[in-house]
Every structure is written in C-alpha cells, then in structure tokens.
Design a protein around this motif. Structure first.
Motif, PDB file in Angstrom:
ATOM      1  N   GLU A  94       1.053  -1.256   0.188  1.00  0.00           N
ATOM      2  CA  GLU A  94       0.199   0.074  -0.038  1.00  0.00           C
ATOM      3  C   GLU A  94       0.792   1.159   0.085  1.00  0.00           C
ATOM      4  O   GLU A  94       0.826   2.202  -0.583  1.00  0.00           O
ATOM      5  CB  GLU A  94      -1.010  -0.192   1.293  1.00  0.00           C
ATOM      6  CG  GLU A  94      -1.793  -1.198   1.546  1.00  0.00           C
ATOM      7  CD  GLU A  94      -3.277  -1.153   1.247  1.00  0.00           C
ATOM      8  OE1 GLU A  94      -3.737   0.061   0.534  1.00  0.00           O
ATOM      9  OE2 GLU A  94      -4.021  -1.841   1.924  1.00  0.00           O
TER      10      GLU A  94
ATOM     11  N   ALA B 161      -0.357  -8.438  -8.784  1.00  0.00           N
ATOM     12  CA  ALA B 161      -1.644  -8.316  -8.818  1.00  0.00           C
ATOM     13  C   ALA B 161      -1.904  -7.495  -7.570  1.00  0.00           C
ATOM     14  O   ALA B 161      -3.022  -6.558  -7.590  1.00  0.00           O
ATOM     15  CB  ALA B 161      -2.205  -9.685  -8.482  1.00  0.00           C
ATOM     16  N   LEU B 162      -1.267  -7.655  -6.135  1.00  0.00           N
ATOM     17  CA  LEU B 162      -1.660  -6.962  -5.180  1.00  0.00           C
ATOM     18  C   LEU B 162      -1.332  -5.550  -5.201  1.00  0.00           C
ATOM     19  O   LEU B 162      -2.316  -4.754  -4.799  1.00  0.00           O
ATOM     20  CB  LEU B 162      -0.810  -7.660  -4.168  1.00  0.00           C
ATOM     21  CG  LEU B 162      -1.038  -9.101  -3.420  1.00  0.00           C
ATOM     22  CD1 LEU B 162      -0.275  -9.539  -2.618  1.00  0.00           C
ATOM     23  CD2 LEU B 162      -2.699  -9.117  -3.083  1.00  0.00           C
TER      24      LEU B 162
ATOM     25  N   ALA C  68      -1.367  -3.668  -8.097  1.00  0.00           N
ATOM     26  CA  ALA C  68      -2.519  -3.390  -9.114  1.00  0.00           C
ATOM     27  C   ALA C  68      -3.848  -2.998  -8.293  1.00  0.00           C
ATOM     28  O   ALA C  68      -4.387  -1.962  -8.314  1.00  0.00           O
ATOM     29  CB  ALA C  68      -2.663  -4.250 -10.207  1.00  0.00           C
ATOM     30  N   MET C  69      -4.181  -4.122  -7.502  1.00  0.00           N
ATOM     31  CA  MET C  69      -5.493  -3.871  -6.478  1.00  0.00           C
ATOM     32  C   MET C  69      -5.275  -2.541  -5.617  1.00  0.00           C
ATOM     33  O   MET C  69      -6.039  -1.804  -5.786  1.00  0.00           O
ATOM     34  CB  MET C  69      -5.674  -4.969  -5.674  1.00  0.00           C
ATOM     35  CG  MET C  69      -5.935  -6.131  -6.545  1.00  0.00           C
ATOM     36  SD  MET C  69      -5.875  -7.767  -5.166  1.00  0.00           S
ATOM     37  CE  MET C  69      -6.105  -9.077  -6.434  1.00  0.00           C
ATOM     38  N   ALA C  70      -4.058  -2.357  -4.951  1.00  0.00           N
ATOM     39  CA  ALA C  70      -3.915  -1.189  -4.108  1.00  0.00           C
ATOM     40  C   ALA C  70      -4.095  -0.060  -5.003  1.00  0.00           C
ATOM     41  O   ALA C  70      -4.567   1.002  -4.588  1.00  0.00           O
ATOM     42  CB  ALA C  70      -2.617  -1.177  -3.758  1.00  0.00           C
TER      43      ALA C  70
ATOM     44  N   ILE D  48      -5.767   0.529  -7.876  1.00  0.00           N
ATOM     45  CA  ILE D  48      -7.074   0.782  -8.311  1.00  0.00           C
ATOM     46  C   ILE D  48      -8.327   0.961  -7.245  1.00  0.00           C
ATOM     47  O   ILE D  48      -8.920   1.914  -7.524  1.00  0.00           O
ATOM     48  CB  ILE D  48      -7.626  -0.734  -9.024  1.00  0.00           C
ATOM     49  CG1 ILE D  48      -6.901  -1.185 -10.262  1.00  0.00           C
ATOM     50  CG2 ILE D  48      -9.128  -0.878  -9.287  1.00  0.00           C
ATOM     51  CD1 ILE D  48      -6.819  -2.377 -10.815  1.00  0.00           C
ATOM     52  N   LYS D  49      -7.730   0.499  -5.946  1.00  0.00           N
ATOM     53  CA  LYS D  49      -8.427   0.733  -4.911  1.00  0.00           C
ATOM     54  C   LYS D  49      -8.588   2.420  -4.838  1.00  0.00           C
ATOM     55  O   LYS D  49      -9.514   2.985  -4.245  1.00  0.00           O
ATOM     56  CB  LYS D  49      -8.110   0.122  -3.687  1.00  0.00           C
ATOM     57  CG  LYS D  49      -8.690   0.585  -2.527  1.00  0.00           C
ATOM     58  CD  LYS D  49      -8.478  -0.417  -1.063  1.00  0.00           C
ATOM     59  CE  LYS D  49      -7.143   0.395  -0.836  1.00  0.00           C
ATOM     60  NZ  LYS D  49      -6.826  -0.359   0.643  1.00  0.00           N
TER      61      LYS D  49
ATOM     62  N   ALA E 265      -4.905   1.005 -13.133  1.00  0.00           N
ATOM     63  CA  ALA E 265      -3.620   0.109 -13.181  1.00  0.00           C
ATOM     64  C   ALA E 265      -3.771  -1.088 -13.726  1.00  0.00           C
ATOM     65  O   ALA E 265      -4.874  -1.746 -13.866  1.00  0.00           O
ATOM     66  CB  ALA E 265      -2.975   0.032 -11.991  1.00  0.00           C
ATOM     67  N   VAL E 266      -2.886  -1.790 -14.338  1.00  0.00           N
ATOM     68  CA  VAL E 266      -3.056  -3.342 -14.882  1.00  0.00           C
ATOM     69  C   VAL E 266      -1.603  -4.102 -14.830  1.00  0.00           C
ATOM     70  O   VAL E 266      -0.516  -3.227 -14.831  1.00  0.00           O
ATOM     71  CB  VAL E 266      -3.043  -3.114 -16.407  1.00  0.00           C
ATOM     72  CG1 VAL E 266      -2.235  -2.395 -17.228  1.00  0.00           C
ATOM     73  CG2 VAL E 266      -3.737  -4.303 -17.165  1.00  0.00           C
ATOM     74  N   SER E 267      -1.802  -5.194 -14.228  1.00  0.00           N
ATOM     75  CA  SER E 267      -0.728  -5.877 -14.038  1.00  0.00           C
ATOM     76  C   SER E 267      -0.395  -6.619 -15.382  1.00  0.00           C
ATOM     77  O   SER E 267      -1.332  -7.107 -16.140  1.00  0.00           O
ATOM     78  CB  SER E 267      -0.855  -6.881 -12.724  1.00  0.00           C
ATOM     79  OG  SER E 267      -1.980  -7.883 -13.217  1.00  0.00           O
TER      80      SER E 267
END
Lengths: 403, 403
Positions: A20, A79-80, A82-84, A86-87, A92-94
């Motif tokens: 994060e 993946a993690l 990119a998720m952080a 996007i949140k 973002a794209v992995s």
C-alpha cells in the motif's frame, strides 16, 4: 513530465501494508505529472519459501520446473500492487512476462533478456494506465517460463526502461543509496550522490547487494540513467551515470564484501581437460572469479577458481563426468569463504595502495585463499567470519582517512 | 493402453509428501501402459491464503487482478509435481493455461472454457512425456489471466479429456466415490458404483462437493466417462456415465447440502425493473436458485431468490444502481442459510414423497425459507445450523429404509 520505471524490491513489497505504501509512492509520481511503469519483485521471503518446497521434493530439482515455481512470486506481487492502485482510483494493470513479451534465452534460473516488446507497455501508458510489470521472469522462444536469477528484477526494470526509452530507472530498495562500504559494518560509510557505471558494476559483481550486476551492465550499455533510492526514506539517493558526466571522482569508490563463496582446486589436470571444464562452466552459466594457475604446462596443471557456494554441487556433479577417466583431484576447502574487494578506477597504478592492503591483512593475521588484482579492483578471498571486521578496518584506513 | 486424464484436488496435493504420493499414483498408471495427463489444483489452503492477501488490500479487489493472483496457486503445484516425477526418472513437463491454449471468456473469477488446443498436449504425450497441466486457470482472447472459479480444476480436467478424446477422466479426491449423502453426516451413506450424468449434475450443483457442477455438465455434453476415486485409498470409485448405459437406477440418488447461501427479497418491484435485475445478474455471472414471485403484476411484484452469500455484496452494490430512483426495498435475512436437496429422477411424479418430506420437516420444527421442486430434485432453504441434522434424518427415512 517524465517517463519513469520504478522498481520495488522484495523488502519494499514485503507485506500488504508495504505494498500500500508503494502504491502511495507511485501515486506521488503520477501527481507530479509523470508516467510510471512499476516493476516488482516477489514479497520478501516468498522466493525462499517456494524454493524450500522444491528442496523438499528434490534438492536437484529440474531447472525448468524451478523457474515455473519461482515465477509465481512476482505474479502475486503485481496483482496485489495493481489492486492497491485501483482501490485508490488509479487505473492500473498488471502484466506478466508473456504479456509484455520479455524474451530470454533458455538458461533456466539464469536467463538473459534478449528482447522486450515495448508495444503493449506504450499502449497501456497511452491509455493512462499505470503498468505494474512482473520483474525477474521471462519466456524463452518456445514459451517456457524462465527467470533471470536472484536480483533479476533490477535487470527487468532496466530492460523495460531501455525498451520504452524511460527518462530514469529508479531502483527503490531498503537503503537510501550506494555507500562506500556497507553502513551496517562501518558507521563512517559515506553515501555517494553520483557514481560512474563502471565502478558500480565492479561493486555490484563483488557483492555490494544494492544492485544486481547485470542490471548495471544493461544500464551502462543502453545509457539508462539509474537511481538507487529508499522506499522508506525518499531522498535523492545515488544516481549512476556515464563517466563523462562526472566532473570529479573519488579515488576509491567503495569496499564490497560477498559471502557464500567457495574455492575449487583441480590438480593434475591437462590443458585439454581444463578446456572442457571451461566449456562446461559456460554451458551451465556458472560465474567464476579469482582464477589461478600453477603446476606444469600442459599436463600437470593445478587450477583454482572461486564460485558461489550454491553452485558447488552442480559443478562437482558435472566435473565427475569430465574427470572420471583421469587422475584429477578436486579439492574444496570446507570453510565458508568470502570475497572482499576494494574498487576504484586506477587502483592498479598505485603499488603503494596494494602494499598497504597487504600490510593491513598481515597485521590482522588474515589468511588469503586467493587474490585478484585488476585495473579497478583488488579482491581477496578470506574466511567468511572475518569479512566484516576486515572490511571495516580497510574502510577506516583507506577511505575515511583519505577524505 | 488407455489415454487418461487424472485430476488431483487441493487436499491430494496439500503438502510435498502428498505430491510425492500423487507422483507414485501416476507412475502406477504409466507402468500399466497408460498415457497420462495430470491436472492439478492449488495446494490445500493456498487459494485462501492468496485471497486473504487481496482481502487485506481491498475487500472488493479488481476481479482481473484477483485472477492473476489466484492463478499462481496451480502454477506452484504443477512445478512441484513435475519435479517429483522427474526425480523418479519419468520425463514430465508442466504446462500453464497459455501454453496449452485454454481459451476462456473474460468473466474473471467465473470464466467458461471456450476452446482447448490439443496440439501441444498430444505432441508432449507422443514424445513420451507425462503432462502436468495447471487446472483452474485460462486466458481470454486478449491474453488476460482468467480463472474458472472454485472447483474449476475439475472442469479443466474434463475439458482437456474432451480435447484429446481421453478414455477416462479420473477425478482423484479425498473421498472414494459419490455417496447417497455426505458420510460425515450419516454413517448409513451408501457409495454408488454407477451414476447417471443428470443426477450427478443435480447433486453437484446442489452442494455435493465431490464434483464441480460445470465439470459434470461438460462431461455429459462431450460424453467423457468421469470417475471419482480416492487419492488415499485407491479403489474403483464411482463411474459417471450416460443414462442409457445404466440398466437399473436407484429412485433417490442422494441428498446434498450446501451452506453459505443467502436469500434476497425485492419488494415493490416492476416487471421492467425485474428484467434489469435479471440482466445484471447474468452480466455479473451470478448463479441464483429458488426463485419465487408474489405480489401484483406488473408493478407491485415481490421477488426472491437464493444466491451464494459470497456474492451478496457484489449484487447489492449493483442493485443500488437499478433501484436508486424507485421505492424497491431489498431484504435479506441476516441468518446463514443452507440449501438441502433430495435428488432422483422422477421425484416430482410421486406426491407421497413430497408429503413425507414436509411432514418430516414439520416434525423437526424446521422453518422453510424457500423451496423448489422440479422433475429430479426437491430443495428447501433452511437455517444452516440445522442442515446436518435434517439431512441425516431425511436420508434415514427416505434412503436407508427404502433399500
């Protein structure tokens, strides 16, 4: 507005909290108007956990399958991260090695990048996406998964930076720059704001863990400005550039230590057999150093060289095939050795310096197992447990008192 | 000599020891003269560990990135199993979804397989290799990583078996076949040596965890003989085949229970809005069941349906967009519900059976939240904590005493 490649190592992404924090760092660059390609390693400890599983099944596991296994570490992190992002509302794209076409040779575990297709990267950036790319991994021409070896994410970052002509490749790590010696060993260590590629290359290949040597080599070749800086204490760090960009340069750039080294000695070997050994080492992609030769040419030679202790098993296995019909004896000290190196352009031209190094080592009663002396480095192989003490003492005498 | 696809689930590959045992099982088939494609799941607990990491970052994490993350679980297992086979001297090769071209649609997390390219598989088998293929994962037309949802490795196995026209698709699991009821609930449970696809499909979709419903659907459609058998206690298991291959058939095939279910009720909804809801559910690929309607057509309807509790958040989010300018009220009981189902072809034609089920439920004072009655199943939604007790009682009265 600059185009940046930012690489975050295992410690920087070692937990979801840290991931994060990395997302926040990237967003800060986005707010400053930059475009960012992030390259990430596996979470700290993950690669070791995976290799531990393989070890349980087979200590000499098939290298193709080791790469399939190890490549998952980086896939989890992209993946993690990119998720952080996007949140937080940032698209973002992995992307994995096959998705950005990171082509390598097929030396599993130690592959070299042959080409990177910049098209997908540039396309995603144009669409306003933050790209989160998996470091460390590649694909060979048959589509097999490959990995670049430990620290290979640095190389991935530089290769992507070269492919998209990034303005800077920033290596975020747990130290805030390159030091004249490991600051944990010596409190007098000095952070270097600027450093030439060649010195950084020597230091990296000699065990200064701050950068992977191949990444420095790539950066030098493709003229990618490389910056080392801290994830935890953002600051200007150390910028590594071409020699000609540096006005002045310290005499001794730094002192590096590398443990986990061993020495292999072959006795009663012929020149022809030695040729076979060299070919075998190249075939296995084993890095050696500190090569020494003695005995009688061409059929009673004694050869010794250093190599990573981790490679010893593989090499002695292969040596058996070459030496089985002969009387070659293979020795390796059961001691753990370490390589201690002093790096600085023009070292060889100062005989006084070498004399001072030797006298310091003798004073401390340090056994030298092997040595190597080139234009820009002086290295000795010593017992691993002496490394820190000796490095600190050399730094004190040769670096601190010079400044 | 037969061509076999053997699928090993998460429990079967839950540790490196178990992976070694799976290697032995595969080698036994090789010694019997068969060719084998092994399909494996993630090691037990691994998918949950990965999704837990995502959860820490974002409970509503981007589904594309969830798939990139989750797909690593199977990648780890294929590498380890290939290593275990190679260690024993059997040439094996691990293959990932992109390497065997498992094309899916782009419904991340619940993708459907559209096509499998058999060429690479057949080529490896011809070369005498044991293929170890990653289950659960696929790639969409743009090369994005997709996953087939929980239990999707069964579907992968059946799809590969169909693509290479395998003689049998063997699903190795932690139970030794399909039972008339979960044997942990009821000691009288009977193992069924043969079962028709249709009954297995109902049981699977109603929560009998032994097989993933989509895999049974595929197997039925492509006429792939499917065998359920135990990794730990090799035996004939249960063979699932076409109805016409079965001479006799039990009246009630089995009783299945599924917890983690919830019920959603929409009040004061118009038929047009209901149409929107149905489209939204299809768009999100949410499976529903137990649909009930009451109220006045067309603008004062009351609709209710069951869905997996895990999907509730996503559905209520989407519902808000549809219902925001109207007076629709959305209810869902805060209780955990479970679906209990009795499966057997021709159930509906026996009104006495339904009457017996109702009287048993009333006797036990079980509240029925919703019910559903078709040609081959009778399902009720009840409180989750009553599931085991009620299932065991129904099995005792309807199955055990019938035989």
């Amino acid at each position: 507005m600059a185009l940046l490649v930012q690489k975050f190592g295992g410690t920087s992404v070692g937990s979801t909290d840290r991931i994060e924090r990395v997302a926040e760092l990237i967003i800060r660059s986005i707010h400053a108007g930059h475009k960012v390609v992030a390259v990430v390693s596996a979470m700290a400890g993950e690669t070791n956990r995976l290799l531990g599983l393989a070890q349980q099944i087979d200590p000499r596991a098939a290298s193709r399958e080791l790469d399939v296994l190890a490549a998952t570490g980086e896939q989890v992190t992209v993946a993690l991260l990119a998720m952080a992002l996007i949140k937080r509302g940032y698209p973002a794209v992995s992307l994995l090695a096959d998705q950005i076409c990171i082509h390598t040779d097929n030396k599993f575990g130690k592959a070299r990048i042959l080409a990177v297709d910049s098209q997908r990267l540039l396309q995603e950036l144009e669409q306003g996406h933050i790209v989160v790319a998996a470091g460390f991994q590649g694909r060979d021409i048959e589509g097999n998964v490959t990995t670049l070896g430990r620290g290979g994410s640095d190389t991935s970052a530089v290769a992507l930076a070269a492919a998209i002509a990034a303005d800077e490749c920033q290596i975020y790590t747990d130290v805030d720059g390159v030091y004249s010696i490991d600051p944990r060993i010596c409190p007098d260590a000095r952070r270097l704001p600027l450093m030439p590629f060649t010195d950084m290359l020597e230091l990296a290949s000699l065990g200064a863990k701050v950068l992977h040597s191949r990444s420095v080599e790539y950066a030098g070749r493709f003229k990618v400005p490389l910056r080392v800086l801290s994830t935890f204490k953002p600051d200007a760090g150390t910028l590594i550039v071409d020699e000609d960009k540096l006005m002045t340069q310290p005499y001794i750039s730094g002192i590096a230590g590398q443990s986990g080294v061993t020495l292999l000695r072959l006795e009663a070997i012929t020149a022809t057999q030695w040729q076979q050994v060299v070919s075998m080492l190249a075939e296995l992609n084993i890095e050696t150093d500190m090569l020494q030769q003695s005995g009688q040419w061409p059929d009673q030679l004694s050869m010794s060289f250093s190599l990573a202790a981790a490679d010893l098993l593989q090499v002695t296995d292969a040596l058996q095939k070459i030496t089985e019909n002969s009387v070659i004896t293979v020795h390796h000290p059961d001691q753990n050795l370490a390589k201690l190196s002093i790096v600085g352009i023009g070292i060889k031209s100062d005989p006084m310096l070498v004399a001072r190094i030797f006298s310091l080592l003798f004073e401390m009663n340090v056994q030298i197992w092997a040595l190597c002396h080139t234009e820009s480095r002086f290295s000795v192989l010593i017992a691993a447990e002496l490394l820190e003490k000796v490095a600190a003492r050399l730094h004190q005498v040769l670096v601190t008192t010079e400044s």
